[in-house]
Design a protein around this motif. Sequence first.
Motif, PDB file in Angstrom:
ATOM      1  N   LYS A  43      35.944   2.183 -17.914  1.00  0.00           N
ATOM      2  CA  LYS A  43      35.563   2.127 -19.153  1.00  0.00           C
ATOM      3  C   LYS A  43      35.791   3.364 -20.107  1.00  0.00           C
ATOM      4  CE  LYS A  43      33.070  -2.104 -19.010  1.00  0.00           C
ATOM      5  NZ  LYS A  43      31.721  -2.744 -19.574  1.00  0.00           N
ATOM      6  N   TYR A  44      36.973   4.182 -19.528  1.00  0.00           N
ATOM      7  CA  TYR A  44      37.111   5.478 -20.366  1.00  0.00           C
ATOM      8  C   TYR A  44      38.459   5.070 -21.169  1.00  0.00           C
ATOM      9  CZ  TYR A  44      33.696   8.418 -17.792  1.00  0.00           C
ATOM     10  OH  TYR A  44      32.497   8.770 -17.351  1.00  0.00           O
ATOM     11  N   VAL A  45      38.433   5.345 -22.295  1.00  0.00           N
ATOM     12  CA  VAL A  45      39.380   5.300 -23.227  1.00  0.00           C
ATOM     13  C   VAL A  45      40.536   6.005 -22.944  1.00  0.00           C
ATOM     14  CG1 VAL A  45      40.397   5.061 -25.734  1.00  0.00           C
ATOM     15  CG2 VAL A  45      37.852   3.970 -24.902  1.00  0.00           C
ATOM     16  N   LYS A  46      41.820   5.556 -22.731  1.00  0.00           N
ATOM     17  CA  LYS A  46      42.785   6.554 -22.040  1.00  0.00           C
ATOM     18  C   LYS A  46      44.177   6.457 -23.381  1.00  0.00           C
ATOM     19  CE  LYS A  46      41.109   8.067 -18.467  1.00  0.00           C
ATOM     20  NZ  LYS A  46      41.792   7.975 -17.072  1.00  0.00           N
ATOM     21  N   VAL A  47      44.145   5.308 -23.936  1.00  0.00           N
ATOM     22  CA  VAL A  47      45.130   5.217 -24.912  1.00  0.00           C
ATOM     23  C   VAL A  47      44.529   4.432 -26.226  1.00  0.00           C
ATOM     24  CG1 VAL A  47      47.344   4.063 -25.702  1.00  0.00           C
ATOM     25  CG2 VAL A  47      47.100   4.857 -23.106  1.00  0.00           C
ATOM     26  N   ALA A  48      44.478   4.988 -27.337  1.00  0.00           N
ATOM     27  CA  ALA A  48      43.971   4.330 -28.353  1.00  0.00           C
ATOM     28  C   ALA A  48      44.803   4.526 -29.682  1.00  0.00           C
ATOM     29  CB  ALA A  48      42.802   5.033 -28.772  1.00  0.00           C
ATOM     30  N   TYR A  49      44.876   3.346 -30.617  1.00  0.00           N
ATOM     31  CA  TYR A  49      45.735   3.319 -31.697  1.00  0.00           C
ATOM     32  C   TYR A  49      44.946   2.910 -32.984  1.00  0.00           C
ATOM     33  CZ  TYR A  49      50.340   4.181 -29.726  1.00  0.00           C
ATOM     34  OH  TYR A  49      51.461   4.752 -29.155  1.00  0.00           O
ATOM     35  N   HIS A  50      44.858   3.479 -33.977  1.00  0.00           N
ATOM     36  CA  HIS A  50      44.232   2.939 -35.185  1.00  0.00           C
ATOM     37  C   HIS A  50      45.442   2.123 -35.990  1.00  0.00           C
ATOM     38  CE1 HIS A  50      41.623   2.671 -38.694  1.00  0.00           C
ATOM     39  NE2 HIS A  50      42.446   2.924 -39.588  1.00  0.00           N
ATOM     40  N   GLY A  51      45.414   0.825 -35.853  1.00  0.00           N
ATOM     41  CA  GLY A  51      46.565   0.085 -36.420  1.00  0.00           C
ATOM     42  C   GLY A  51      47.554   0.443 -35.453  1.00  0.00           C
ATOM     43  N   PHE A  52      48.726   0.848 -36.110  1.00  0.00           N
ATOM     44  CA  PHE A  52      49.860   1.407 -35.261  1.00  0.00           C
ATOM     45  C   PHE A  52      49.989   3.100 -35.070  1.00  0.00           C
ATOM     46  CE2 PHE A  52      51.103  -2.774 -37.017  1.00  0.00           C
ATOM     47  CZ  PHE A  52      51.359  -3.405 -35.917  1.00  0.00           C
ATOM     48  N   ARG A  53      48.946   3.579 -35.538  1.00  0.00           N
ATOM     49  CA  ARG A  53      48.975   4.964 -35.566  1.00  0.00           C
ATOM     50  C   ARG A  53      48.191   5.487 -34.340  1.00  0.00           C
ATOM     51  NH1 ARG A  53      45.559   9.214 -36.634  1.00  0.00           N
ATOM     52  NH2 ARG A  53      43.825   7.788 -37.337  1.00  0.00           N
ATOM     53  N   GLU A  54      48.942   6.350 -33.362  1.00  0.00           N
ATOM     54  CA  GLU A  54      48.024   6.725 -31.972  1.00  0.00           C
ATOM     55  C   GLU A  54      47.124   7.847 -32.590  1.00  0.00           C
ATOM     56  OE1 GLU A  54      49.349   8.269 -27.742  1.00  0.00           O
ATOM     57  OE2 GLU A  54      50.832   8.268 -29.168  1.00  0.00           O
ATOM     58  N   LEU A  55      45.866   7.792 -32.002  1.00  0.00           N
ATOM     59  CA  LEU A  55      44.723   8.640 -32.186  1.00  0.00           C
ATOM     60  C   LEU A  55      45.043   9.874 -31.227  1.00  0.00           C
ATOM     61  CD1 LEU A  55      41.585   6.255 -32.155  1.00  0.00           C
ATOM     62  CD2 LEU A  55      43.083   7.317 -34.359  1.00  0.00           C
ATOM     63  N   SER A  56      44.774  10.892 -31.832  1.00  0.00           N
ATOM     64  CA  SER A  56      44.968  12.198 -30.725  1.00  0.00           C
ATOM     65  C   SER A  56      43.891  12.285 -29.753  1.00  0.00           C
ATOM     66  CB  SER A  56      44.791  13.344 -31.830  1.00  0.00           C
ATOM     67  OG  SER A  56      43.588  13.581 -32.523  1.00  0.00           O
TER      68      SER A  56
ATOM     69  N   THR B  11      35.361   9.898 -30.916  1.00  0.00           N
ATOM     70  CA  THR B  11      34.917   8.598 -31.224  1.00  0.00           C
ATOM     71  C   THR B  11      34.266   7.890 -29.998  1.00  0.00           C
ATOM     72  OG1 THR B  11      36.761   8.343 -32.809  1.00  0.00           O
ATOM     73  CG2 THR B  11      35.692   6.168 -32.284  1.00  0.00           C
ATOM     74  N   TYR B  12      34.774   8.021 -28.980  1.00  0.00           N
ATOM     75  CA  TYR B  12      34.478   7.248 -27.585  1.00  0.00           C
ATOM     76  C   TYR B  12      33.882   8.228 -26.712  1.00  0.00           C
ATOM     77  CZ  TYR B  12      37.016   3.712 -30.188  1.00  0.00           C
ATOM     78  OH  TYR B  12      37.615   2.961 -31.032  1.00  0.00           O
ATOM     79  N   GLY B  13      33.990   9.590 -26.754  1.00  0.00           N
ATOM     80  CA  GLY B  13      33.718  10.131 -25.482  1.00  0.00           C
ATOM     81  C   GLY B  13      32.656  11.369 -25.913  1.00  0.00           C
ATOM     82  N   SER B  14      31.875  11.242 -26.765  1.00  0.00           N
ATOM     83  CA  SER B  14      30.851  12.061 -27.307  1.00  0.00           C
ATOM     84  C   SER B  14      29.395  11.644 -27.652  1.00  0.00           C
ATOM     85  CB  SER B  14      31.394  13.138 -28.176  1.00  0.00           C
ATOM     86  OG  SER B  14      31.568  12.599 -29.357  1.00  0.00           O
TER      87      SER B  14
END
Length: 597
Positions: free
Chosen positions: A183-196, A203-206
């Motif tokens: 359950k570690y996020v490896k690929v993430a998009y906001h809509g169609f914009r890839e998150l850095s 957002t998900y790791g701290s």
Amino acid sequence: MRIARGRSFSFCVSLFSTPSSPGILHFRSPRFSSSISDRFPSRRKVFRSREESSDNQLYKSNTMDSKIMQFERNNSNVDDKHPCVWSSPEGGQMIDIGKQIFCNRSLNMRNIVAVGFDMDYTLAQYKPETFESLAYEGTVKKLVHDLGYPAELLGWSFDWTYMVRGLVLDKKRGNILKMDRHKYVKVAYHGFRELSKEEKVATYGSTLIRDAFDEPEYALIDTLFSLAEAYLFAQLVDYKDNNLGKIPSDYSRMYKDVRAAVDLCHRDGTLKKMVAKDPQRYINEDSSIVPMLKMLRDSGRATFLVTNSLWDYTNIVMNFLCGPRSAEDCSVLNFDWLQYFDVVITGSAKPGFFHDENRASLFEVDPESGMLLNTDNGTPMPQVDSSLRLPLKILDKSCQVFQGGNVGHLHKLLSIESSSQVLYVGDHIYGDILRSKKVLGWRTMLVVPELEKEVELLWTLRETRKELQLLRYKRDHIEDQIHHLKWSLRFDGKNSVNNEELLSELDKLECEQEGARLSHQEAQRECHQKLIDISQFHKVWGQLMKTGYQNSRFAHQVERFACLYTGQVSNLSLYSPDKYYRPSEDFMPHEFDILSL
């Protein structure tokens, strides 16, 4: 991780293998039981010479690979127009890698007395380019006309190739995530914009407490039915961000509206009416289904169908799948397909159906009129006015058709003594597989249509993946040497002469480290380019069963809850109905180096 027993390949090959490695062709008859290396001695020599080479030498492709692949293709016994089932005189041949059934947990078919099937996306494989587009268009119309969304949405189009199963929607933030099995996020998009990477970590790791990534804050895209709504949600996120004020709802509310619009399409019959008019436009034909069902019944097993679809739609779809193939007869509905089942339950309301305490009433269905008749656990109840009861005019009285009920009713109808005697085949991890496995203990087989293409691509990339793994080992080895030298310089360096030697060696190793890093990156780019050139894994989300070097969350669910998994339901017809499915041996990371010596 598993490595299958009896492999003739070296263990370094198995490091990259799936539970049933593409490097081995499986046989369904003991007299044909052998591996590729047995049939191709020259291939054995190639691997032996590789084992004797130095650690730094990279594996190179050999011409036998293409010949073996062609050998597989030419000897595949699966043909869509002329199916060759195991029970036929031509049966018992090798199975193409894309048609194999893969095993997570031992399953002896001799212990199975009843085999059940879901209908939608299991027996009936819908065409995404037409069916999913139809679902998308219907949902957009409901959003505009019934829920007050801007009319310009009606001009939007749907890319049916964009979304994949196994994704997770973050309703609150408008993000679409792909995670590994931890359950570690490896690929993430906001809509169609890839998150850095920084945005993902922030957002998900701290956080102090790990997020479970489950309902109600998240939505799981674990069925092919959900792909259109996931794509529409991403479009709405982009539209809201770029057109402030046009959609006042927050992201979470938008998702609820999309779900409400999808439900409206199902409730008013928008989708199913269109499919019923022209099944061939929306459903793939599979001429292996009828031979598969016949073989299972001839082997002495009961067969049943449990679907959430109601009788009228079920009859249309099953007529298309199991009915006559001639153009004149295919439009005429009849009940001949019922001869392939002992029990058919429609409107089952899965996954609630799998709970025995569910008090849903079981109704008998009159096939001709679709009228529901009261039953007492499947036995028709006497009517106060006997003239009200319609006669059942089924040619084959051996099959009973019902609506509703629960799993307890099904067990009684089929005289099931133990839940482990049932094998259920479905496409939905949550609705079909997880509940039937965890709650009941049924044996399960998951249908993953995407799998056939994926395993064939893995086969073509096996040499490249070996090279990448060796480069990773090389980088790790150099890094360990550098750490040791730095430690020596810090704590053990007492004479300057020795220090100069250590510093010289450190410089050399750091140069090697940089070279290995660049070689690894270049090999990764070449692998990615190969994927693009051969029509590849998904450009955005990558391999269905992997996230980086880890199994994806979807793959983890498949391994946990599916005893068997395969690309098509009719692949069952290629194996003996009495087959003993055995999993490959489990291996942990500490065992690999020991076993590869």
